[in-house]
Design a protein around this motif. Structure first.
Motif, PDB file in Angstrom:
ATOM      1  N   PRO A   1      -6.883   8.816 -11.652  1.00 54.51           N
ATOM      2  CA  PRO A   1      -6.362   8.170 -10.441  1.00 54.51           C
ATOM      3  C   PRO A   1      -5.047   8.735  -9.928  1.00 54.51           C
ATOM      4  O   PRO A   1      -4.912   8.999  -8.718  1.00 54.51           O
ATOM      5  CB  PRO A   1      -6.210   6.705 -10.864  1.00 54.51           C
ATOM      6  CG  PRO A   1      -7.257   6.520 -11.920  1.00 54.51           C
ATOM      7  CD  PRO A   1      -7.288   7.811 -12.667  1.00 54.51           C
ATOM      8  N   SER A   2      -4.063   8.927 -10.798  1.00 52.11           N
ATOM      9  CA  SER A   2      -2.762   9.393 -10.314  1.00 52.11           C
ATOM     10  C   SER A   2      -2.840  10.817  -9.776  1.00 52.11           C
ATOM     11  O   SER A   2      -2.104  11.184  -8.849  1.00 52.11           O
ATOM     12  CB  SER A   2      -1.709   9.293 -11.424  1.00 52.11           C
ATOM     13  OG  SER A   2      -2.098  10.035 -12.547  1.00 52.11           O
TER      14      SER A   2
ATOM     15  N   LEU B   1       5.290  -7.404 -18.689  1.00 53.13           N
ATOM     16  CA  LEU B   1       3.835  -7.542 -18.659  1.00 53.13           C
ATOM     17  C   LEU B   1       3.290  -6.666 -17.539  1.00 53.13           C
ATOM     18  O   LEU B   1       3.521  -6.921 -16.362  1.00 53.13           O
ATOM     19  CB  LEU B   1       3.448  -9.008 -18.425  1.00 53.13           C
ATOM     20  CG  LEU B   1       4.058 -10.045 -19.382  1.00 53.13           C
ATOM     21  CD1 LEU B   1       3.566 -11.439 -19.011  1.00 53.13           C
ATOM     22  CD2 LEU B   1       3.738  -9.713 -20.832  1.00 53.13           C
ATOM     23  N   SER B   2       2.551  -5.646 -17.907  1.00 50.71           N
ATOM     24  CA  SER B   2       2.086  -4.658 -16.930  1.00 50.71           C
ATOM     25  C   SER B   2       0.888  -5.157 -16.126  1.00 50.71           C
ATOM     26  O   SER B   2       0.067  -5.933 -16.617  1.00 50.71           O
ATOM     27  CB  SER B   2       1.715  -3.366 -17.658  1.00 50.71           C
ATOM     28  OG  SER B   2       1.284  -2.384 -16.743  1.00 50.71           O
ATOM     29  N   SER B   3       0.771  -4.653 -14.924  1.00 50.59           N
ATOM     30  CA  SER B   3      -0.368  -4.998 -14.065  1.00 50.59           C
ATOM     31  C   SER B   3      -1.611  -4.188 -14.408  1.00 50.59           C
ATOM     32  O   SER B   3      -2.697  -4.484 -13.900  1.00 50.59           O
ATOM     33  CB  SER B   3      -0.004  -4.757 -12.600  1.00 50.59           C
ATOM     34  OG  SER B   3       0.288  -3.375 -12.381  1.00 50.59           O
ATOM     35  N   GLU B   4      -1.473  -3.171 -15.261  1.00 45.29           N
ATOM     36  CA  GLU B   4      -2.610  -2.359 -15.695  1.00 45.29           C
ATOM     37  C   GLU B   4      -2.319  -1.712 -17.044  1.00 45.29           C
ATOM     38  O   GLU B   4      -1.150  -1.538 -17.396  1.00 45.29           O
ATOM     39  CB  GLU B   4      -2.955  -1.306 -14.642  1.00 45.29           C
ATOM     40  CG  GLU B   4      -1.893  -0.236 -14.459  1.00 45.29           C
ATOM     41  CD  GLU B   4      -2.431   0.987 -13.746  1.00 45.29           C
ATOM     42  OE1 GLU B   4      -3.194   0.851 -12.779  1.00 45.29           O
ATOM     43  OE2 GLU B   4      -2.083   2.097 -14.182  1.00 45.29           O
TER      44      GLU B   4
ATOM     45  N   MET C   1       3.727   2.052 -11.274  1.00 40.32           N
ATOM     46  CA  MET C   1       5.040   2.685 -11.192  1.00 40.32           C
ATOM     47  C   MET C   1       5.467   3.253 -12.538  1.00 40.32           C
ATOM     48  O   MET C   1       6.174   4.259 -12.610  1.00 40.32           O
ATOM     49  CB  MET C   1       6.083   1.679 -10.698  1.00 40.32           C
ATOM     50  CG  MET C   1       5.889   1.237  -9.260  1.00 40.32           C
ATOM     51  SD  MET C   1       6.006   2.613  -8.099  1.00 40.32           S
ATOM     52  CE  MET C   1       5.842   1.728  -6.540  1.00 40.32           C
ATOM     53  N   PHE C   2       5.036   2.621 -13.623  1.00 41.45           N
ATOM     54  CA  PHE C   2       5.421   3.071 -14.953  1.00 41.45           C
ATOM     55  C   PHE C   2       4.481   4.124 -15.532  1.00 41.45           C
ATOM     56  O   PHE C   2       4.885   4.852 -16.446  1.00 41.45           O
ATOM     57  CB  PHE C   2       5.498   1.880 -15.919  1.00 41.45           C
ATOM     58  CG  PHE C   2       6.796   1.136 -15.879  1.00 41.45           C
ATOM     59  CD1 PHE C   2       7.882   1.562 -16.619  1.00 41.45           C
ATOM     60  CD2 PHE C   2       6.935   0.002 -15.095  1.00 41.45           C
ATOM     61  CE1 PHE C   2       9.090   0.878 -16.598  1.00 41.45           C
ATOM     62  CE2 PHE C   2       8.137  -0.701 -15.054  1.00 41.45           C
ATOM     63  CZ  PHE C   2       9.219  -0.251 -15.803  1.00 41.45           C
ATOM     64  N   SER C   3       3.252   4.203 -15.047  1.00 45.35           N
ATOM     65  CA  SER C   3       2.286   5.074 -15.726  1.00 45.35           C
ATOM     66  C   SER C   3       1.615   6.121 -14.844  1.00 45.35           C
ATOM     67  O   SER C   3       0.982   7.033 -15.365  1.00 45.35           O
ATOM     68  CB  SER C   3       1.200   4.223 -16.394  1.00 45.35           C
ATOM     69  OG  SER C   3       0.468   3.493 -15.430  1.00 45.35           O
ATOM     70  N   TRP C   4       1.746   6.017 -13.521  1.00 40.53           N
ATOM     71  CA  TRP C   4       1.136   7.033 -12.657  1.00 40.53           C
ATOM     72  C   TRP C   4       2.108   8.188 -12.511  1.00 40.53           C
ATOM     73  O   TRP C   4       3.227   8.017 -12.018  1.00 40.53           O
ATOM     74  CB  TRP C   4       0.774   6.436 -11.296  1.00 40.53           C
ATOM     75  CG  TRP C   4      -0.459   5.573 -11.341  1.00 40.53           C
ATOM     76  CD1 TRP C   4      -0.828   4.710 -12.318  1.00 40.53           C
ATOM     77  CD2 TRP C   4      -1.481   5.503 -10.345  1.00 40.53           C
ATOM     78  NE1 TRP C   4      -2.018   4.097 -11.998  1.00 40.53           N
ATOM     79  CE2 TRP C   4      -2.437   4.564 -10.796  1.00 40.53           C
ATOM     80  CE3 TRP C   4      -1.678   6.120  -9.115  1.00 40.53           C
ATOM     81  CZ2 TRP C   4      -3.581   4.231 -10.058  1.00 40.53           C
ATOM     82  CZ3 TRP C   4      -2.810   5.800  -8.376  1.00 40.53           C
ATOM     83  CH2 TRP C   4      -3.750   4.873  -8.850  1.00 40.53           C
ATOM     84  N   TYR C   5       1.683   9.382 -12.913  1.00 41.98           N
ATOM     85  CA  TYR C   5       2.593  10.518 -13.043  1.00 41.98           C
ATOM     86  C   TYR C   5       2.406  11.581 -11.959  1.00 41.98           C
ATOM     87  O   TYR C   5       2.804  12.731 -12.132  1.00 41.98           O
ATOM     88  CB  TYR C   5       2.438  11.150 -14.430  1.00 41.98           C
ATOM     89  CG  TYR C   5       1.004  11.228 -14.914  1.00 41.98           C
ATOM     90  CD1 TYR C   5       0.107  12.128 -14.357  1.00 41.98           C
ATOM     91  CD2 TYR C   5       0.543  10.359 -15.903  1.00 41.98           C
ATOM     92  CE1 TYR C   5      -1.197  12.190 -14.785  1.00 41.98           C
ATOM     93  CE2 TYR C   5      -0.771  10.419 -16.342  1.00 41.98           C
ATOM     94  CZ  TYR C   5      -1.634  11.331 -15.780  1.00 41.98           C
ATOM     95  OH  TYR C   5      -2.941  11.370 -16.199  1.00 41.98           O
ATOM     96  N   GLY C   6       1.799  11.187 -10.825  1.00 41.54           N
ATOM     97  CA  GLY C   6       1.652  12.121  -9.719  1.00 41.54           C
ATOM     98  C   GLY C   6       2.647  11.812  -8.611  1.00 41.54           C
ATOM     99  O   GLY C   6       3.825  11.563  -8.848  1.00 41.54           O
TER     100      GLY C   6
ATOM    101  N   GLN D   1       7.967   7.034  -5.354  1.00 39.64           N
ATOM    102  CA  GLN D   1       8.324   5.637  -5.121  1.00 39.64           C
ATOM    103  C   GLN D   1       8.953   4.961  -6.345  1.00 39.64           C
ATOM    104  O   GLN D   1       9.638   3.958  -6.214  1.00 39.64           O
ATOM    105  CB  GLN D   1       7.069   4.844  -4.737  1.00 39.64           C
ATOM    106  CG  GLN D   1       6.290   5.404  -3.567  1.00 39.64           C
ATOM    107  CD  GLN D   1       4.950   4.702  -3.393  1.00 39.64           C
ATOM    108  OE1 GLN D   1       4.824   3.499  -3.613  1.00 39.64           O
ATOM    109  NE2 GLN D   1       3.932   5.459  -3.024  1.00 39.64           N
ATOM    110  N   ALA D   2       8.694   5.497  -7.531  1.00 40.25           N
ATOM    111  CA  ALA D   2       9.063   4.810  -8.766  1.00 40.25           C
ATOM    112  C   ALA D   2      10.562   4.522  -8.910  1.00 40.25           C
ATOM    113  O   ALA D   2      10.935   3.403  -9.282  1.00 40.25           O
ATOM    114  CB  ALA D   2       8.547   5.591  -9.972  1.00 40.25           C
TER     115      ALA D   2
END
Length: 259
Positions: A26-27, A206-209, A237-242, A247-248
């Motif tokens: 996804p990212s 608590l993460s959303s994913e 924001m914490f795990s998408w690395y693209g 925005q993070a």
């Protein structure tokens, strides 16, 4: 014939810039679209949901760990882009025997920057990728990190509870925010309520994913962790690395200021 090297240090032979791309993460799908490659994307996973308007129009080829190999072969891509952690090794090796497959392997911001740069060169978007990484670096330099004394636990799953630990991209983002991860022994360990209590985190995130924690789950921890601040956080924001890294830092600044 141009030869590119992926993040597993594998040489990838591609005779010309790819025009038929499949993205398995996804990212990285979001990154490819933000680099202007929507028209070249033949297929993406069902978890590739950003940007919504673009991804809705692209064929889905299964999940990140349950790819439709038969469909991918029928699509006959000239490039597949995956990730070591997010995709299943056996499926990736099967695809490697038929197509050029460029794999990322990312554990921190530097790895993400290198991935964006590498993919930019691979798909004839080096200039756009360079501009993106320059902005990401600048934004992270402006991150107002907390004093490195706030201990946190970052939950990614429920039943059983699982947290993000050392060596993960999430852990690097926590560190850049100035947080100290109380679970730094393993990558994604299962933890009990007793272990959470014993770790004495100042904050529980608590993460959303991948598990979609909601407001109702905060109540599960209030009685057992009465002295901890409990917050829902945006897992992307914490795990998408693209390109989400653009925005993070602004999100992290707001999160840090909210304590």
């Amino acid at each position: 014939m141009p030869i590119y090297t992926d993040q597993l240090n594998r040489p990838i032979h591609i005779p010309q810039y790819p025009k038929r791309i499949i993205s398995l993460v996804p990212s990285q799908t979001e990154l490819l679209i933000d680099l202007g490659l929507q028209a070249q994307l033949l297929g993406i996973t069902k978890f590739c949901i950003h940007p919504a308007a673009a991804t809705k129009q692209i064929l889905k080829i299964g999940g990140t760990k349950a790819l439709d190999i038969k469909l991918i072969k029928e699509l006959n891509p000239d490039l597949i882009i995956g990730n070591k952690e997010e995709n299943e090794r056996a499926q990736i090796e099967e695809l490697m025997s038929h197509f050029p497959v460029w794999m990322s392997d990312i554990a921190d911001l530097d790895g993400a920057i290198n991935m964006i740069t590498g993919i930019g060169e691979l798909v004839n978007k080096a200039t756009e990728a360079a501009a993106m990484t320059a902005t990401i670096k600048q934004n992270f330099e402006q991150l107002n990190a907390a004093a490195p004394t706030r201990k946190v636990a970052y939950l990614i799953w429920r039943k059983p509870y699982m947290v993000a630990g050392k060596g993960t991209f999430i852990d690097d983002m926590l560190r850049r925010c100035g947080f100290v991860n109380v679970f730094a022994e393993d990558r994604y360990p299962e933890v009990s309520i007793e272990q959470l209590i014993s770790a004495q985190p100042d904050a529980l995130l608590l993460s959303s994913e991948p598990y979609p924690f909601k407001e109702k789950h905060i109540n599960e921890f209030r009685a057992t962790l009465p002295h901890a601040t409990i917050k829902l956080v945006d897992g992307e924001m914490f795990s998408w690395y693209g390109s989400r890294l653009l925005q993070a830092p602004a999100y992290f600044n707001k999160l840090i200021a909210s304590f």
